[in-house]
Design an enzyme around this catalytic site. Structure first.
Site, PDB file in Angstrom:
ATOM      1  N   HIS A  39       3.608  -8.619   2.783  1.00  0.00           N
ATOM      2  CA  HIS A  39       4.826  -9.224   2.266  1.00  0.00           C
ATOM      3  C   HIS A  39       6.024  -8.460   2.837  1.00  0.00           C
ATOM      4  O   HIS A  39       5.861  -7.558   3.668  1.00  0.00           O
ATOM      5  CB  HIS A  39       4.831  -9.219   0.732  1.00  0.00           C
ATOM      6  CG  HIS A  39       4.550  -7.888   0.107  1.00  0.00           C
ATOM      7  ND1 HIS A  39       5.381  -6.802   0.248  1.00  0.00           N
ATOM      8  CD2 HIS A  39       3.506  -7.462  -0.667  1.00  0.00           C
ATOM      9  CE1 HIS A  39       4.897  -5.773  -0.412  1.00  0.00           C
ATOM     10  NE2 HIS A  39       3.755  -6.130  -0.969  1.00  0.00           N
ATOM     11  N   HIS A  42       5.880  -4.606   2.958  1.00  0.00           N
ATOM     12  CA  HIS A  42       5.133  -4.030   4.081  1.00  0.00           C
ATOM     13  C   HIS A  42       5.955  -4.104   5.375  1.00  0.00           C
ATOM     14  O   HIS A  42       6.009  -3.152   6.160  1.00  0.00           O
ATOM     15  CB  HIS A  42       3.822  -4.789   4.308  1.00  0.00           C
ATOM     16  CG  HIS A  42       2.847  -4.715   3.186  1.00  0.00           C
ATOM     17  ND1 HIS A  42       2.542  -5.798   2.402  1.00  0.00           N
ATOM     18  CD2 HIS A  42       2.089  -3.690   2.720  1.00  0.00           C
ATOM     19  CE1 HIS A  42       1.644  -5.458   1.507  1.00  0.00           C
ATOM     20  NE2 HIS A  42       1.355  -4.184   1.667  1.00  0.00           N
ATOM     21  N   GLN A 182       0.970   7.934  -4.820  1.00  0.00           N
ATOM     22  CA  GLN A 182       0.255   7.896  -3.546  1.00  0.00           C
ATOM     23  C   GLN A 182       1.058   8.589  -2.449  1.00  0.00           C
ATOM     24  O   GLN A 182       0.507   9.368  -1.662  1.00  0.00           O
ATOM     25  CB  GLN A 182      -0.014   6.448  -3.151  1.00  0.00           C
ATOM     26  CG  GLN A 182      -0.584   6.275  -1.758  1.00  0.00           C
ATOM     27  CD  GLN A 182      -0.862   4.816  -1.447  1.00  0.00           C
ATOM     28  OE1 GLN A 182      -1.890   4.276  -1.847  1.00  0.00           O
ATOM     29  NE2 GLN A 182       0.039   4.154  -0.743  1.00  0.00           N
ATOM     30  N   SER A 214       4.493  -6.856  -4.416  1.00  0.00           N
ATOM     31  CA  SER A 214       3.118  -6.375  -4.470  1.00  0.00           C
ATOM     32  C   SER A 214       2.188  -7.505  -4.069  1.00  0.00           C
ATOM     33  O   SER A 214       2.450  -8.680  -4.384  1.00  0.00           O
ATOM     34  CB  SER A 214       2.764  -5.890  -5.881  1.00  0.00           C
ATOM     35  OG  SER A 214       1.371  -5.652  -6.008  1.00  0.00           O
TER      36      SER A 214
END
Length: 313
Positions: A39, A42, A182, A214
């Site tokens: 999406h 990214h 992360q 997301s």
């Protein structure tokens, strides 16, 4: 818009050889690891890598090592051809897409781990003792926040990123801040293991209504998606309250929890932590991040907001 089709590589040695040939030409290599179903969030990471580097590689690989048996590996969304079109249409394009079939297959089992080609999802570790058994742990940073409800997740993330770094050999890697824990886990791992890689944290990309982008948003019903807007709205309220002088974290957390609960969400966690070590704080005295995980229907969403106050001494 003109498109440039990226080179598609699935073999580890071919990927490594490509990177080494680029480096031999003096080119700086940027890398964005993804699990596909791309999406705009990214794509913003890829664009940032492009702005910093001469060539860019993107990996598309659904990592089975970060999914518990009860989690959604088999239902993780994918659109590989769509992903390639999106990457090709980016300004500057992408030089390489690394799309390995199974990074935990060492020649003993040819089954696709993620069930590609219609096969069932399989374990990373085969039963005869010859499979994958080496894991990378970032022991303190991995235990809180998402690590409480997903105890193997960051072990899987740190391990697959280590594998990808060793295969792609980038100079720069870009990760999104939406997955804040992360990002910090990867940055600490890179520091502790002396990877010669600069890890960049890119800002969260949001939909026009504020929902953090997301791949799992596709699983939300229209009603659930509307209710999920309470996450960003409540974080903005908490940040505003902090800027107005409310630095007691319990008060700020309760504000967010109440807002999300009233919208029909189920809180996994709502914690204010130090931006670097992710340790929970009771009162804001320096840079913190408010991290949220909440369920709407069967979809678990995460979001966060950094709070950087000028605290007088």
């Amino acid at each position: 818009m003109a498109t440039t089709t990226p080179k598609l590589i699935s073999d580890k040695n071919e990927m490594r050889n490509w990177s080494r040939s680029m480096r031999a030409q003096g080119k700086l290599i940027g890398f964005v690891p993804t699990m596909g179903f791309l999406h705009a969030g990214h794509l913003s990471l890829v664009s940032q890598a492009r702005s910093l580097c001469d060539v860019v590689a993107v990996s598309i690989y659904v990592n089975p090592g970060q999914f518990a048996p009860s989690e959604d590996l088999s239902t993780y969304p994918s659109d590989f051809q769509g992903d390639l079109r999106k990457l090709a249409a980016l300004p500057g394009g992408v030089d390489v897409v690394f799309h390995p079939h199974n990074l935990y297959d060492y020649g003993h089992n040819s089954a696709d781990v993620a069930g590609e080609g219609g096969g069932p999802a399989a374990s990373c570790v085969d039963g005869d003792g010859s499979g994958h058994e080496t894991w990378v742990r970032v022991e303190k940073l991995e235990v809180g926040l998402c690590g409480k409800s997903r105890p193997i997740f960051f072990r899987g993330v740190a391990t697959i990123v280590t594998k990808l770094f060793n295969i792609v050999e980038p100079d720069v890697a870009v990760f999104g801040k939406k997955d804040y824990q992360q990002l910090r886990v990867i940055q600490r791992m890179v520091r502790d293991l002396d990877f010669s890689i600069k890890v960049i944290g890119a800002e969260i990309t949001r939909e026009s209504d504020g929902l953090a982008m997301s791949s799992r948003n596709v699983h939300l019903s229209p009603e659930e998606r509307e209710k999920a807007l309470s996450i960003n709205k409540s974080l903005l309220k908490a940040k505003s309250a902090a800027e107005d002088g409310e630095v007691r974290c319990e008060k700020l957390s309760n504000l967010v929890i109440q807002c999300i609960a009233e919208a029909g969400g189920r809180i996994d966690y709502a914690e204010i932590v130090d931006q670097n070590n992710l340790e929970k704080v009771e009162q804001i005295k320096g840079p913190v991040v408010f991290c949220i995980a909440a369920w709407f229907g069967k979809v678990r969403l995460i979001d966060n907001m950094e709070i950087n106050l000028s605290i007088g001494v």
